[in-house]
Write an enzyme that holds these catalytic residues in place. Structure first.
Site, short mmCIF file in Angstrom:
data_model
loop_
_atom_site.label_atom_id
_atom_site.label_comp_id
_atom_site.label_asym_id
_atom_site.label_seq_id
_atom_site.Cartn_x
_atom_site.Cartn_y
_atom_site.Cartn_z
N THR A 171 -1.23 6.82 -6.97
CA THR A 171 -1.49 5.39 -7.09
C THR A 171 -2.51 5.13 -8.21
O THR A 171 -3.35 5.98 -8.47
CB THR A 171 -2.04 4.92 -5.73
OG1 THR A 171 -0.99 4.92 -4.80
CG2 THR A 171 -2.66 3.54 -5.80
N ASP A 202 -1.81 0.43 2.10
CA ASP A 202 -3.04 -0.38 1.95
C ASP A 202 -3.11 -1.11 0.61
O ASP A 202 -3.84 -2.09 0.48
CB ASP A 202 -4.26 0.54 2.06
CG ASP A 202 -4.25 1.64 0.99
OD1 ASP A 202 -3.19 2.29 0.82
OD2 ASP A 202 -5.27 1.83 0.30
N THR A 222 -7.30 4.66 -3.12
CA THR A 222 -6.11 5.50 -3.17
C THR A 222 -6.20 6.55 -2.07
O THR A 222 -7.27 7.11 -1.84
CB THR A 222 -5.93 6.19 -4.53
OG1 THR A 222 -4.88 7.16 -4.41
CG2 THR A 222 -7.19 6.90 -5.00
N GLY A 225 -2.51 5.52 3.10
CA GLY A 225 -2.68 4.09 3.34
C GLY A 225 -2.92 3.67 4.78
O GLY A 225 -3.72 2.77 5.05
#
Ligand code: ASP
Length: 305
Positions: A171, A202, A222, A225
């Site tokens: 991410t 998230d 990151t 999540g």
């Protein structure tokens, strides 16, 4: 002129043994270029929201990272991308979840913030609406042998795989402080390989994966999540600063190394406080990260050292 920018390209099982010298060079090069782009905007007097969006967009266009072009495969062989942005002065935010054909999901999140009365748009109707305003791509755009094989392996193992545990990619996110003293944050992801049922992490959830408030800090997360959602990581850090008077570093350590760790949540985050002091904190083995500011030295790093 005071300014600062920090960015990440994912956290996880990233160690020296797992990256070849060539891979390390590629990552560092990408991090450096993204940093340069964001810093040039800030030095030129640009806004923090523009700096974080442009930085994240740069990383979305690089298939080294699990966002935009490099997004992982879902269980069904598709791509579902999530992103969010937030401005610290206005507390305005925009987010998207489950987009499948928008080239740059971070621009979609910005569009939601700037042109709609909503904060979070999700799924095919969101994709359809946003495709009227933004560049779209077809399925092939996201294809790479690496991602395909990663998906095939996850199918075989019947596992939903966090990108970081696969040692590569991740991410992306950025936080910035501009010369007006305005903070901003942005995060973008392809989520987890082999994810099913419209799973959302998230990243598009304001307060969990992304948060910005001029009175406290700007944060982009990151990691796994589900744990970041349950720990409301980004807002929790802001609250520790706002209500308990903690420094950014202490607040980040408390949440990432203590609270998140205690429930088994792996990952990290990048943050800036209202004075542009950075914190790049993770409880995993590594995190692709970079930062530069008017009052601290440039940093580009991967491992836990
Ligand atoms: N946090 C992201 C998610 O759970 C994954 C990541 O950081 O790579 O969707």
């Amino acid at each position: 002129m005071k300014y600062a920018l920090a960015l990440h390209g994912g956290a996880g099982t990233i160690t020296r043994n797992q990256l070849s010298a060539e891979q390390e060079r590629l990552y560092k090069n990408a991090l450096e270029k993204a940093l340069k782009l964001g810093i040039a905007i800030l030095r030129g007097g640009g806004k923090s929201i523009d700096a974080v969006v442009q930085t994240v967009m740069y990383l979305e266009n690089d298939d080294l990272f699990n966002a935009g072009k490099g997004s992982v495969f879902t269980h069904h062989g598709t791509h579902e991308m999530d992103a969010s942005v937030m401005e610290g002065r206005t507390l305005k935010a925009g987010a998207v979840a489950g987009l499948h054909s928008i080239k740059n999901p971070v621009l979609a999140a910005l569009h939601v913030m700037e042109h709609t009365e909503h904060v979070l748009l999700a799924g095919s109707q969101a994709n359809q609406y946003l495709s009227q305003h933004l560049t779209t791509v077809n399925h092939d755009y996201f294809f790479s042998d690496y991602r395909f094989n990663q998906w095939q392996q996850a199918l075989k193992d019947d596992k939903v795989v966090m990108d970081h545990t696969e040692k590569k990619f991740g991410t992306v996110g950025a936080v910035a402080l501009d010369h007006n003293g305005d903070l901003a944050a942005a995060t973008s992801t392809g989520g987890m390989t082999n994810k099913k049922f419209g799973r959302v992490g998230d990243t598009p959830l304001i307060g969990s994966g992304t948060y910005a408030n001029n009175n406290t800090c700007a944060i982009s997360c990151t990691g796994h999540g589900e744990f970041f959602i349950r720990s409301v990581v980004a807002y929790d850090i802001s609250c520790l600063i706002e209500y308990k008077g903690l420094s950014l570093a202490d607040a980040c350590n408390e949440v990432v190394k203590n609270k998140l760790n205690n429930i088994g949540g792996e990952g990290g985050l990048i943050a800036l406080d209202k004075n542009g002091i950075p914190a790049l904190v993770f409880n995993s083995e590594g995190m692709y990260r970079a930062a530069e500011g008017s009052n601290f030295e440039k940093l580009i790093a991967i491992y836990n050292d």
